[in-house]
Design a protein around this motif. Sequence first.
Motif, PDB file in Angstrom:
ATOM      1  N   GLY A  64       2.005   6.359   8.045  1.00  0.00           N
ATOM      2  CA  GLY A  64       3.116   6.386   7.104  1.00  0.00           C
ATOM      3  C   GLY A  64       2.678   6.573   5.664  1.00  0.00           C
ATOM      4  N   MET A  65       1.375   6.398   5.403  1.00  0.00           N
ATOM      5  CA  MET A  65       0.834   6.618   4.061  1.00  0.00           C
ATOM      6  C   MET A  65       0.391   8.065   3.869  1.00  0.00           C
ATOM      7  SD  MET A  65      -1.448   3.144   3.787  1.00  0.00           S
ATOM      8  CE  MET A  65      -0.865   1.662   4.627  1.00  0.00           C
ATOM      9  N   LEU A  70       0.825  -1.208   0.000  1.00  0.00           N
ATOM     10  CA  LEU A  70       0.000   0.000   0.000  1.00  0.00           C
ATOM     11  C   LEU A  70       0.861   1.260   0.000  1.00  0.00           C
ATOM     12  CD1 LEU A  70      -2.770  -0.985   2.599  1.00  0.00           C
ATOM     13  CD2 LEU A  70      -3.001  -0.901   0.114  1.00  0.00           C
ATOM     14  N   SER A  71       1.876   1.284   0.841  1.00  0.00           N
ATOM     15  CA  SER A  71       2.658   2.512   1.003  1.00  0.00           C
ATOM     16  C   SER A  71       3.591   2.797  -0.170  1.00  0.00           C
ATOM     17  CB  SER A  71       3.462   2.447   2.305  1.00  0.00           C
ATOM     18  OG  SER A  71       4.332   1.344   2.301  1.00  0.00           O
ATOM     19  N   SER A  91       4.255  11.586  -2.677  1.00  0.00           N
ATOM     20  CA  SER A  91       2.804  11.749  -2.657  1.00  0.00           C
ATOM     21  C   SER A  91       2.177  10.645  -1.825  1.00  0.00           C
ATOM     22  CB  SER A  91       2.246  11.725  -4.080  1.00  0.00           C
ATOM     23  OG  SER A  91       2.512  10.472  -4.680  1.00  0.00           O
ATOM     24  N   GLY A  92       1.009  10.924  -1.263  1.00  0.00           N
ATOM     25  CA  GLY A  92       0.335   9.946  -0.412  1.00  0.00           C
ATOM     26  C   GLY A  92      -1.149   9.914  -0.695  1.00  0.00           C
ATOM     27  N   ALA A 127      -4.013  12.402  14.089  1.00  0.00           N
ATOM     28  CA  ALA A 127      -4.269  13.839  14.002  1.00  0.00           C
ATOM     29  C   ALA A 127      -3.001  14.595  13.630  1.00  0.00           C
ATOM     30  CB  ALA A 127      -4.825  14.350  15.335  1.00  0.00           C
ATOM     31  N   ILE A 128      -1.867  14.198  14.201  1.00  0.00           N
ATOM     32  CA  ILE A 128      -0.592  14.844  13.887  1.00  0.00           C
ATOM     33  C   ILE A 128      -0.198  14.576  12.432  1.00  0.00           C
ATOM     34  CG2 ILE A 128       1.875  14.851  14.408  1.00  0.00           C
ATOM     35  CD1 ILE A 128       1.066  14.125  17.322  1.00  0.00           C
ATOM     36  N   ALA A 129      -0.367  13.311  12.002  1.00  0.00           N
ATOM     37  CA  ALA A 129      -0.004  12.950  10.624  1.00  0.00           C
ATOM     38  C   ALA A 129      -0.850  13.712   9.608  1.00  0.00           C
ATOM     39  CB  ALA A 129      -0.158  11.448  10.420  1.00  0.00           C
TER      40      ALA A 129
END
Length: 307
Positions: free
Chosen positions: A135-136, A109-110, A144-145, A166-168
């Motif tokens: 991490g995604m 996925l990542s 890009s994510g 929330a931080i991510a």
Amino acid sequence: MLPGSIQITGEALTGAEIKDICDSLKENGVRLLSVRGCQLSDRDFGRVCRGVAESHSLAQLNLNLGVVSTISRTKHLADALKTNRSLQTLFLHGSPLLDAGLVTLNTALSTHPSLVSLDLGDCMLGDEALRLICGMLPPDGAKSGLRELTLSANPGISTKGWARLAIAVAHSSQLRVLNLDYNPLGDQIAGMLAVTVASSRTLEVLDLEGTGLTNQSAQVFLDMVENYPTCLRVLVLAENAINPELQQQICDLLSEGEEEDDKEMEALGSGVATREKLAWLPHSNSNSQMVLLTSGLGESLLAETEM
């Protein structure tokens, strides 16, 4: 011939149907494949995954409602995603993945070059899975994510896990749509998410339906949209213990912000929107104001949320 779609729901798939699906995938004749809630053998699931791996046309894959039911199937899917390069949207809503399933899928996925929309609602995820999902959502300046992420109905995630998300999201350079409905978030996590919304330069849709919020959360969001610039255009607060008038005030302010953006673009005389426009349809709950149902990514692809 342009790629078409194959959509089958809740059926026991025959060998002939599996062959047709696999042949169409290998011939690049499918853009959308949905077998949500269907029953098929492990052998046939492996065959479908091999077809996904070979397809250069497949943009959306819907395996909702328990199709990916074992760790063995999760491994087949991970192998397919490592080879596939075309998939943009993946639905796994209602799959008993657990954290172990996300560990298995994480690398595929990542590192997928095209995947921008992921539905992991009701997948029995916990904090370890959420750490991988963060991490995604790479920060500014990174690769890009994801642009759309659904994590509905995953009550096993702790307060610490939601704080990490929330931080991510606050630092994500891509995420536009975040669906967290039907998680027991409460006012504490909602306060963190308000800071996230204020910090984010991309987040436009936040679904907090049925997340145990009160007027305290609504007041925080109201203060935020009244006093600070934000990209947010839709905030879903239905099925919470929140005063309808507060909900309406927030909705009105968000609508005003969208109208101002439209006027600015018209003043610039731009025939093409400077940012990708979202397509809106009414939410199934009449109390909510607006909710995103179509992805707006590339060509219009069918999107859905399973509850």
